[in-house]
Design an enzyme around this catalytic site. Structure first.
Site, PDB file in Angstrom:
ATOM      1  N   PRO A  78       0.846  -1.210   0.000  1.00 31.39           N
ATOM      2  CG  PRO A  78      -0.571  -1.479   1.819  1.00 31.39           C
ATOM      3  CD  PRO A  78       0.691  -2.005   1.211  1.00 31.39           C
ATOM      4  CD  GLU A  79       4.160   2.819  -2.456  1.00 30.29           C
ATOM      5  OE1 GLU A  79       4.414   3.847  -1.796  1.00 30.29           O
ATOM      6  OE2 GLU A  79       4.994   1.932  -2.673  1.00 30.29           O
ATOM      7  CG  HIS A 128      -3.613 -14.013   6.782  1.00 27.65           C
ATOM      8  ND1 HIS A 128      -2.394 -14.460   7.234  1.00 27.65           N
ATOM      9  CD2 HIS A 128      -3.936 -14.805   5.736  1.00 27.65           C
ATOM     10  CE1 HIS A 128      -1.994 -15.481   6.482  1.00 27.65           C
ATOM     11  NE2 HIS A 128      -2.918 -15.713   5.576  1.00 27.65           N
ATOM     12  NE  ARG A 187       5.329 -10.380   2.217  1.00 31.57           N
ATOM     13  CZ  ARG A 187       6.165  -9.839   1.338  1.00 31.57           C
ATOM     14  NH1 ARG A 187       5.678  -9.167   0.310  1.00 31.57           N
ATOM     15  NH2 ARG A 187       7.459  -9.951   1.493  1.00 31.57           N
ATOM     16  NE  ARG A 231      21.142  14.810  -0.303  1.00 35.90           N
ATOM     17  CZ  ARG A 231      20.416  14.238   0.647  1.00 35.90           C
ATOM     18  NH1 ARG A 231      19.590  14.956   1.362  1.00 35.90           N
ATOM     19  NH2 ARG A 231      20.520  12.952   0.864  1.00 35.90           N
TER      20      ARG A 231
END
Ligand SMILES: [Zn+2]
Length: 270
Positions: free
Chosen positions: A2-3, A91, A110, A151
């Site tokens: 999930p983002e 789960h 997971r 950077r």
């Protein structure tokens, strides 16, 4: 995984079912998530009233009159509103049972997700060093330009660093750089301000479109057995190796940066 858009959609999906509700009890079936779920969470949440549900980066913050539960969905976590008596699967690691007769149920095959309790969530070690929200007022091209001076790391890795800006995951980084016509390998410190302004706009655009796509899935947060996943949206470069660039028809190229796949067009990203 999930983002940010999936987490924001989850927040919008569960919020109306939680606000103003009292948590009657907390049922934890498995404390072995990424970090062990402390019993502080159970005692903090039980009998507290939910005031709001916020999001910071990819954390859901369930704010109560007693403190805040900080939930991260990890690699495979999802939240659903279910009937309190709906049988739990193996789960389904915890439920927050509400006075409405519904429960907020957390599923995570997971078990890379996490649940913490805090009286001051923004000072919590998980949140305190995070960069600004990409859709918030503190994020723009000038900010990226200032942070990037001197950077040498590649711009793609620079924008994926959560201490610089949160929520730009691997797929969105490739897509945003394509939108801004910037080569993902270019050193962050060698990009001028106008190009960072384009990149900031592109990041916001890609994430906003994903959140919009997620809006069509809001009904799935009640009842259903759906799994967490990416929203279906048209991707311009990601996972399109060898296919024609949507802008110039040159074949999309794939490389590996920091052990993550990057997709870009050599011709129109400079
Ligand atoms: Zn191209």
């Amino acid at each position: 995984m999930p983002e940010l858009p999936e987490v924001e959609t989850s927040r919008r999906g569960i919020e109306p079912h939680l606000i103003g509700r009292t948590v009657e009890s907390v049922v934890v079936r498995n404390r072995a998530l990424r970090w062990p779920v402390s019993e502080d969470v159970d005692s903090g949440l039980a009998h507290s009233e939910v005031l709001s549900v916020d999001r910071r980066a990819k954390y859901l913050l369930i704010n109560t009159n007693n403190g805040t539960a900080i939930l991260h969905l990890g690699m495979s976590g999802s939240v659903r509103i279910v009937d309190k008596d709906a049988p739990a699967g193996i789960h389904d690691h915890f439920d927050l049972e509400l006075d409405s007769g519904a429960s907020l149920r957390y599923r995570d095959p997971r078990r890379f997700g996490s649940l913490h309790w805090s009286g001051d969530p923004y000072a919590h070690r998980l949140l305190r060093d995070l960069g600004p929200e990409p859709l918030g007022d503190d994020f723009d091209g000038r900010y990226l330009w200032q942070c990037s001076r001197k950077r040498k790391l590649a711009v793609k890795q620079f924008i994926m660093n959560a201490n610089i800006v949160v929520g730009v995951g691997n797929i969105y980084a490739s897509e945003a750089l394509f939108g801004a016509r910037i080569n993902p390998k270019r050193a962050a410190g060698r990009i001028a301000l106008p190009r960072y302004e384009r990149l900031a706009d592109s990041i916001r655009d890609v994430l906003s479109r994903a959140i919009e796509a997620g809006g069509t899935t809001l009904q799935d947060f009640v009842g259903g057995e759906g799994e967490a996943g990416y929203f279906k949206q048209q991707l311009d470069v990601y996972d399109r190796e060898g296919l024609p660039c949507r802008r110039c028809n040159a074949p999309v190229r794939s490389i590996v940066q920091g052990q993550r796949a990057t997709y870009y067009c050599v011709n129109c990203q400079t």
